[in-house]
Design an enzyme around this catalytic site. Sequence first.
Site, PDB file in Angstrom:
ATOM      1  N   ARG A  88      46.111  37.685  30.445  1.00 22.25           N
ATOM      2  CA  ARG A  88      46.381  37.587  29.009  1.00 22.25           C
ATOM      3  C   ARG A  88      45.110  37.237  28.269  1.00 22.25           C
ATOM      4  O   ARG A  88      44.281  36.489  28.793  1.00 22.25           O
ATOM      5  CB  ARG A  88      47.427  36.493  28.730  1.00 22.25           C
ATOM      6  CG  ARG A  88      48.790  36.894  29.203  1.00 22.25           C
ATOM      7  CD  ARG A  88      49.745  35.728  29.182  1.00 22.25           C
ATOM      8  NE  ARG A  88      50.917  36.086  29.947  1.00 22.25           N
ATOM      9  CZ  ARG A  88      51.990  36.706  29.442  1.00 22.25           C
ATOM     10  NH1 ARG A  88      52.055  36.958  28.142  1.00 22.25           N
ATOM     11  NH2 ARG A  88      52.990  37.040  30.208  1.00 22.25           N
ATOM     12  N   HIS A 145      35.157  40.019  35.506  1.00 19.58           N
ATOM     13  CA  HIS A 145      35.713  41.347  35.214  1.00 19.58           C
ATOM     14  C   HIS A 145      35.210  42.342  36.257  1.00 19.58           C
ATOM     15  O   HIS A 145      34.012  42.361  36.571  1.00 19.58           O
ATOM     16  CB  HIS A 145      35.295  41.783  33.805  1.00 19.58           C
ATOM     17  CG  HIS A 145      35.883  43.105  33.427  1.00 19.58           C
ATOM     18  ND1 HIS A 145      37.210  43.231  33.058  1.00 19.58           N
ATOM     19  CD2 HIS A 145      35.359  44.349  33.418  1.00 19.58           C
ATOM     20  CE1 HIS A 145      37.459  44.512  32.828  1.00 19.58           C
ATOM     21  NE2 HIS A 145      36.353  45.209  33.038  1.00 19.58           N
ATOM     22  N   SER A 194      42.483  35.364  45.064  1.00 19.80           N
ATOM     23  CA  SER A 194      41.411  35.384  46.072  1.00 19.80           C
ATOM     24  C   SER A 194      40.132  34.778  45.494  1.00 19.80           C
ATOM     25  O   SER A 194      39.335  34.174  46.227  1.00 19.80           O
ATOM     26  CB  SER A 194      41.163  36.799  46.583  1.00 19.80           C
ATOM     27  OG  SER A 194      40.614  37.616  45.584  1.00 19.80           O
TER      28      SER A 194
HETATM   29  C1  GRF Z   1      39.749  40.395  40.047  1.00 16.40           C
HETATM   30  O1  GRF Z   1      39.467  41.719  40.445  1.00 16.40           O
HETATM   31  C2  GRF Z   1      39.078  40.084  38.741  1.00 16.40           C
HETATM   32  O2  GRF Z   1      37.908  40.809  38.539  1.00 16.40           O
HETATM   33  C3  GRF Z   1      40.114  40.483  37.732  1.00 16.40           C
HETATM   34  O3  GRF Z   1      41.353  40.167  38.334  1.00 16.40           O
HETATM   35  C4  GRF Z   1      41.229  40.198  39.738  1.00 16.40           C
HETATM   36  C5  GRF Z   1      41.754  38.893  40.269  1.00 16.40           C
HETATM   37  O4  GRF Z   1      41.849  38.896  41.665  1.00 16.40           O
HETATM   38  N1  GRF Z   1      39.870  39.798  36.471  1.00 16.40           N
HETATM   39  P1  GRF Z   1      42.325  37.598  42.446  1.00 16.40           P
HETATM   40  O5  GRF Z   1      43.690  37.207  41.916  1.00 16.40           O
HETATM   41  O6  GRF Z   1      41.300  36.538  42.259  1.00 16.40           O
HETATM   42  O7  GRF Z   1      42.397  38.035  43.882  1.00 16.40           O
END
Ligand code: GRF
Length: 206
Positions: A97, A115, A17
């Site tokens: 990773r 994050h 997303s």
């Molecule tokens: C997000 O919540 C980001 O903060 C974390 O992984 C998730 C990825 O979501 N590092 P998406 O695949 O972009 O929907």
Amino acid sequence: MSDDAFRIGILGSGKGSNLQSIIDGVEAGAIPAEIAVVISDVEDAFILERALKHGIEAVYIPPGDFKTRLGAGSEAEYVSRLKDHGVELVALAGFMRMLKEDFIGAFPGRIVNLHPSILPAFRGLAAWEQALEYGVKYTGCTVHFVEIGMDTGPIIMQAVVEVMPDDTPEALHARIQVEEHRIYPEVIRLIAEGRVGLDGRIVTIR
Ligand code: GRF
């Protein structure tokens, strides 16, 4: 691929997303950059489909034998694929990773991560669950430069989300993602415009 565009490579393992929010920013002309390639360590990750739908090269590169990092040969493949595309910024978008010295050294000060907490609180996995369990009243998300160490790099931008009394992990994560989709494209725009400076741990935005 145009010759003078600022080229971004995106790595992700999940639904993508955040990739979508960056694609939307590029397609709307808000981010002066081109997404050159999207790479995943998960063969059927939806992030690859999203990229293909928008005519972006989407590649699965097997991660090797480890669970939490890339194997040495695999890491070299990721780096060379990104270099082949002339990538100037690597954006991690749900890439599950940790990157090691050789990868980080190949793109010094040129890797960013998103994050889902207000760092330095709640590093690591499922940070929204950690926040709920701890009982904080506010959490949020952070965009930071990647260095050796998990979720420890210099902080570029943060957004705050209030924790509600009846929150579930899913509901809280969904509200954090609304903020992610706002600040990640914004940071990438600022970097593409050359407006983000780094002095030690301190990030300045001009
Ligand atoms: C997000 O919540 C980001 O903060 C974390 O992984 C998730 C990825 O979501 N590092 P998406 O695949 O972009 O929907």
